[in-house]
Design a protein around this motif. Structure first.
Motif, PDB file in Angstrom:
ATOM      1  N   ARG A 185      10.415   4.076  -2.668  1.00  0.00           N
ATOM      2  CA  ARG A 185      10.771   4.366  -4.060  1.00  0.00           C
ATOM      3  C   ARG A 185      11.241   3.124  -4.813  1.00  0.00           C
ATOM      4  N   GLN A 186      11.550   2.056  -4.094  1.00  0.00           N
ATOM      5  CA  GLN A 186      11.930   0.785  -4.733  1.00  0.00           C
ATOM      6  C   GLN A 186      10.759  -0.192  -4.751  1.00  0.00           C
ATOM      7  N   TYR A 187       9.533   0.320  -4.530  1.00  0.00           N
ATOM      8  CA  TYR A 187       8.292  -0.458  -4.543  1.00  0.00           C
ATOM      9  C   TYR A 187       8.245  -1.477  -3.413  1.00  0.00           C
ATOM     10  N   ARG A 188       9.022  -1.275  -2.338  1.00  0.00           N
ATOM     11  CA  ARG A 188       9.022  -2.185  -1.199  1.00  0.00           C
ATOM     12  C   ARG A 188       7.954  -1.760  -0.192  1.00  0.00           C
ATOM     13  N   TYR A 189       7.256  -2.756   0.368  1.00  0.00           N
ATOM     14  CA  TYR A 189       6.203  -2.461   1.336  1.00  0.00           C
ATOM     15  C   TYR A 189       6.769  -1.733   2.552  1.00  0.00           C
ATOM     16  N   GLY A 211       8.979  -4.691   3.655  1.00  0.00           N
ATOM     17  CA  GLY A 211      10.345  -4.678   3.130  1.00  0.00           C
ATOM     18  C   GLY A 211      10.507  -5.417   1.829  1.00  0.00           C
ATOM     19  N   GLN A 212       9.490  -6.206   1.448  1.00  0.00           N
ATOM     20  CA  GLN A 212       9.568  -6.943   0.186  1.00  0.00           C
ATOM     21  C   GLN A 212       8.924  -6.142  -0.937  1.00  0.00           C
ATOM     22  N   CYS A 213       9.377  -6.391  -2.161  1.00  0.00           N
ATOM     23  CA  CYS A 213       8.896  -5.633  -3.320  1.00  0.00           C
ATOM     24  C   CYS A 213       7.502  -6.095  -3.740  1.00  0.00           C
ATOM     25  N   LEU A 214       6.581  -5.148  -3.830  1.00  0.00           N
ATOM     26  CA  LEU A 214       5.209  -5.440  -4.255  1.00  0.00           C
ATOM     27  C   LEU A 214       5.200  -6.138  -5.610  1.00  0.00           C
ATOM     28  N   LEU A 215       5.999  -5.645  -6.558  1.00  0.00           N
ATOM     29  CA  LEU A 215       5.952  -6.159  -7.928  1.00  0.00           C
ATOM     30  C   LEU A 215       6.373  -7.617  -8.002  1.00  0.00           C
ATOM     31  N   ASP A 216       7.246  -8.047  -7.074  1.00  0.00           N
ATOM     32  CA  ASP A 216       7.701  -9.438  -7.102  1.00  0.00           C
ATOM     33  C   ASP A 216       6.573 -10.412  -6.800  1.00  0.00           C
ATOM     34  N   TYR A 217       5.554  -9.956  -6.095  1.00  0.00           N
ATOM     35  CA  TYR A 217       4.429 -10.829  -5.751  1.00  0.00           C
ATOM     36  C   TYR A 217       3.419 -10.938  -6.892  1.00  0.00           C
ATOM     37  N   MET A 218       3.439 -10.002  -7.823  1.00  0.00           N
ATOM     38  CA  MET A 218       2.412  -9.944  -8.864  1.00  0.00           C
ATOM     39  C   MET A 218       2.809 -10.860 -10.020  1.00  0.00           C
ATOM     40  N   THR A 219       2.178 -12.029 -10.082  1.00  0.00           N
ATOM     41  CA  THR A 219       2.570 -13.050 -11.055  1.00  0.00           C
ATOM     42  C   THR A 219       1.935 -12.859 -12.422  1.00  0.00           C
ATOM     43  N   ILE A 263       3.860  10.245  -1.119  1.00  0.00           N
ATOM     44  CA  ILE A 263       4.208  10.510   0.278  1.00  0.00           C
ATOM     45  C   ILE A 263       5.402  11.463   0.269  1.00  0.00           C
ATOM     46  N   ASN A 264       5.206  12.667   0.820  1.00  0.00           N
ATOM     47  CA  ASN A 264       6.226  13.711   0.745  1.00  0.00           C
ATOM     48  C   ASN A 264       6.880  13.958   2.106  1.00  0.00           C
ATOM     49  N   THR A 265       8.157  14.354   2.061  1.00  0.00           N
ATOM     50  CA  THR A 265       8.829  14.821   3.266  1.00  0.00           C
ATOM     51  C   THR A 265       8.477  16.290   3.481  1.00  0.00           C
ATOM     52  N   GLU A 266       8.973  16.857   4.593  1.00  0.00           N
ATOM     53  CA  GLU A 266       8.706  18.267   4.867  1.00  0.00           C
ATOM     54  C   GLU A 266       9.302  19.166   3.794  1.00  0.00           C
ATOM     55  N   THR A 267      10.343  18.690   3.129  1.00  0.00           N
ATOM     56  CA  THR A 267      10.980  19.493   2.072  1.00  0.00           C
ATOM     57  C   THR A 267      10.337  19.271   0.715  1.00  0.00           C
ATOM     58  N   GLY A 268       9.331  18.390   0.668  1.00  0.00           N
ATOM     59  CA  GLY A 268       8.622  18.173  -0.585  1.00  0.00           C
ATOM     60  C   GLY A 268       9.127  17.005  -1.403  1.00  0.00           C
ATOM     61  N   ASP A 269      10.176  16.308  -0.935  1.00  0.00           N
ATOM     62  CA  ASP A 269      10.688  15.154  -1.669  1.00  0.00           C
ATOM     63  C   ASP A 269       9.714  13.988  -1.553  1.00  0.00           C
ATOM     64  N   VAL A 270       9.498  13.271  -2.658  1.00  0.00           N
ATOM     65  CA  VAL A 270       8.610  12.102  -2.653  1.00  0.00           C
ATOM     66  C   VAL A 270       9.417  10.882  -2.229  1.00  0.00           C
ATOM     67  N   ILE A 271       9.017  10.254  -1.124  1.00  0.00           N
ATOM     68  CA  ILE A 271       9.759   9.101  -0.618  1.00  0.00           C
ATOM     69  C   ILE A 271       8.969   7.798  -0.776  1.00  0.00           C
ATOM     70  N   GLY A 272       7.748   7.881  -1.231  1.00  0.00           N
ATOM     71  CA  GLY A 272       6.957   6.672  -1.408  1.00  0.00           C
ATOM     72  C   GLY A 272       5.575   6.980  -1.928  1.00  0.00           C
ATOM     73  N   VAL A 273       4.737   5.956  -1.942  1.00  0.00           N
ATOM     74  CA  VAL A 273       3.366   6.088  -2.464  1.00  0.00           C
ATOM     75  C   VAL A 273       2.398   5.395  -1.509  1.00  0.00           C
ATOM     76  N   ALA A 274       1.311   6.068  -1.186  1.00  0.00           N
ATOM     77  CA  ALA A 274       0.218   5.469  -0.416  1.00  0.00           C
ATOM     78  C   ALA A 274      -0.894   5.088  -1.387  1.00  0.00           C
ATOM     79  N   VAL A 275      -1.396   3.868  -1.268  1.00  0.00           N
ATOM     80  CA  VAL A 275      -2.401   3.358  -2.205  1.00  0.00           C
ATOM     81  C   VAL A 275      -3.634   2.911  -1.424  1.00  0.00           C
ATOM     82  N   LEU A 276      -4.793   3.357  -1.888  1.00  0.00           N
ATOM     83  CA  LEU A 276      -6.071   2.926  -1.325  1.00  0.00           C
ATOM     84  C   LEU A 276      -6.909   2.351  -2.454  1.00  0.00           C
ATOM     85  N   ALA A 277      -7.337   1.104  -2.285  1.00  0.00           N
ATOM     86  CA  ALA A 277      -8.107   0.438  -3.337  1.00  0.00           C
ATOM     87  C   ALA A 277      -9.424  -0.061  -2.775  1.00  0.00           C
ATOM     88  N   GLN A 278     -10.513   0.321  -3.413  1.00  0.00           N
ATOM     89  CA  GLN A 278     -11.852  -0.111  -3.002  1.00  0.00           C
ATOM     90  C   GLN A 278     -12.285  -1.265  -3.908  1.00  0.00           C
TER      91      GLN A 278
END
Length: 518
Positions: A185-189, A211-219, A263-278
């Motif tokens: 949720r903090q955009y960390r890998y 563990g590092q933030c994806l956005l910090d790498y995007m210049t 990415i959801n837990t068993e209770t339905g909480d969103v804990i992250g995002v999975a990204v697939l890019a072609q």
């Protein structure tokens, strides 16, 4: 309550004296009752526990085993009490020795510990998790150790299944022709595959880490803003797919088809995002090259069409101004010869020649009007279409009604000629195929465009079927060739028809701001 420890009497002078030593045993009795109570509670819990429970004395000999121990090991308590692990585990002596040493450490240090034990029995691997806890007396001395054994064999096997599947999945993901990663949720890998790492290096020169933030790498600022917006949408529970690009436009830009999944837990909480890019950079560049080629082809087609119209007008002018005039002049001169004295034979030849010239003059005039009627230049498109309607009745017996909204419709000479011949071709189609003897041509101005409608109440047709037939057979300069020409020139062409319901063809073409602008 008191306890008498000593009682004696002695005489001094005239008096007897008694002396007694007593001790209060209430506290000791209470402590003993508490100890018995705790022991009963322990026995109740231990004897109903699904885990194996064993108590060892300071010499690492078993002094208690619960029923689960007996059931799991198929040994009675009488067979194991008073014996150390080594004495009953000869086939597992190395492990038993190690386990005994860990027990001694617990009783020497008074610190609980955890022990993982794995051994093979009857060809099957057994896994146990053991918790060893020191037990103290009233003086704080370690007198025994309590061990709780939990069978984790099935869990270990499940984990080894999972590890194998993860390894296979990881291999598939790493070898896939796609970029895969996930963030919290903090955009960390939280994970990424080799493809994504390589792409981030190529686009931003970044060596990414878990563990590092994806956005910090995007210049590139725009990339960072778009990525954050899409990740936030996925973190809000939305699943989205889109085409996107990353990197600087003229240097490192790449194009992707990207999927964001929460990415959801068993209770339905969103804990992250999975990204697939072609990666679709090559396809995108190929498409852009194809579009550029198509645009060049379209420009060439437009220029060819306009050149064709110019050549049509040139030929019409040549027929009218030169050949036509020469034929007329020749006919006049032959008329002058007719006034001279001639023999009957000479007069007959001269008459026949004048008739031939007259026919040629009529044919030249017909060709001139068909290729580019003079009225198109002198009177404009509307006048030419009105004249065309009269000619259709003369030539084909088709009565054409003409309607004009009288608004100004500036067009180049080439465009006037293109539209005139398109309408002429449509009217000829009506005369030949519609099985109708009436038609309507309506001309108007709508939203900066000239709009021409050609309608009939004939037998109609299926436009899709006709187009398929023309495509399959190669076609000719018919209805759909007109459409292609109009569209290439920036116009619109629409056909509405169905069997038995007549046909309406609508042509729309942008108007010019002046006579020199297309």
């Amino acid at each position: 309550m008191s306890e008498i420890l000593m009682d004696c009497k002695y005489l001094t002078g005239d008096h007897w004296h008694a002396m007694a030593l007593v001790r209060d045993i209430d506290e000791r009795k209470c402590a003993k009752e508490q100890l018995l109570k705790r022991e009963r509670e322990f026995r109740t819990l231990a004897e109903n526990s699904p885990d194996v429970i064993v108590r060892y004395d300071r010499e690492c000999r078993r002094i208690y085993v619960n029923p689960t121990f007996e059931r799991v090991n198929r040994l009675s308590s009488n067979e194991v009490l008073g014996k150390s692990p080594v004495e009953l585990s000869t086939e597992l002596a190395p492990m038993a020795v190690s386990f005994t040493q860990r027990l001694k450490e617990v009783m020497e240090t008074g610190v609980a510990t955890q022990i993982d034990l794995i051994w093979t029995k009857d060809g099957m691997e057994n896994c146990w998790f053991v918790r060893a806890i020191p037990e103290f007396d009233a003086n704080g001395e370690v007198v025994s150790a309590l061990t709780i054994w939990c069978d984790i064999t099935e869990r270990k096997r499940a984990e080894e299944a999972l590890k194998e599947q993860y390894s296979i999945l990881r291999s598939i993901i790493d070898s896939a022709n796609a970029l895969v990663f996930s963030v919290d949720r903090q955009y960390r890998y939280t994970s990424f595959n080799k493809g994504h790492a390589v792409a981030m290096q190529a686009i931003y020169g970044a060596e990414i880490e878990i563990g590092q933030c994806l956005l910090d790498y995007m210049t590139v600022t725009a990339d960072r803003e778009i990525a954050k917006r899409n990740l936030d949408r996925a973190l809000a529970g939305e699943q989205l797919m889109e085409e996107a690009y990353s990197g600087e436009e003229l240097r490192t830009r790449k194009y992707f088809h990207v999927s964001h999944s929460p990415i959801n837990t068993e209770t339905g909480d969103v804990i992250g995002v999975a990204v697939l890019a072609q990666d679709m950079t090559e396809r995108k560049r190929a498409e852009e090259a194809l579009r550029a080629k198509q645009q060049r082809l379209s420009d060439m087609t437009v220029e060819l069409s306009l050149a064709e119209e110019r050549e049509r007008r040139r030929i019409a002018a040549e027929l009218h101004d030169n050949i036509g005039q020469d034929l007329v002049l020749a006919r006049i001169k032959l008329g002058m010869l007719a006034k001279m004295p001639l023999t009957d034979e000479e007069a007959g030849i001269l008459g026949n020649t004048r008739e031939i010239l007259g026919g040629m003059i009529q044919r030249v005039r017909f060709l001139t009007h068909m290729i580019s009627p003079p009225i198109l230049e002198s009177g404009g498109l509307e006048a030419a279409l009105k004249w065309l309607g009269r000619q259709m009745e003369t030539d084909y017996g088709l009565r054409v009604s003409f309607v004009d909204d009288t608004s100004e419709k500036p067009l180049t000479e080439e465009m006037r000629s293109v539209l005139y011949h398109a309408v002429r071709e449509l009217l000829i189609n009506v005369a030949k195929h519609a099985e109708s003897d009436t038609a309507l041509v309506a001309v108007g101005r709508e939203c900066g465009r000239i709009v021409i409608r050609v309608e009939d109440d004939g037998i109609g047709f299926d436009p899709d079927a006709i187009e398929e037939s023309l495509t399959r057979k190669g076609g000719g300069f018919g209805l759909f060739n007109i459409r292609r020409r109009i569209i290439h020139l920036g116009g619109a062409f629409d056909v509405e028809s169905s069997p038995g319901a007549g046909t309406c063809v609508t042509i729309g073409m942008p108007l010019t701001k002046n006579n020199d602008e297309l």
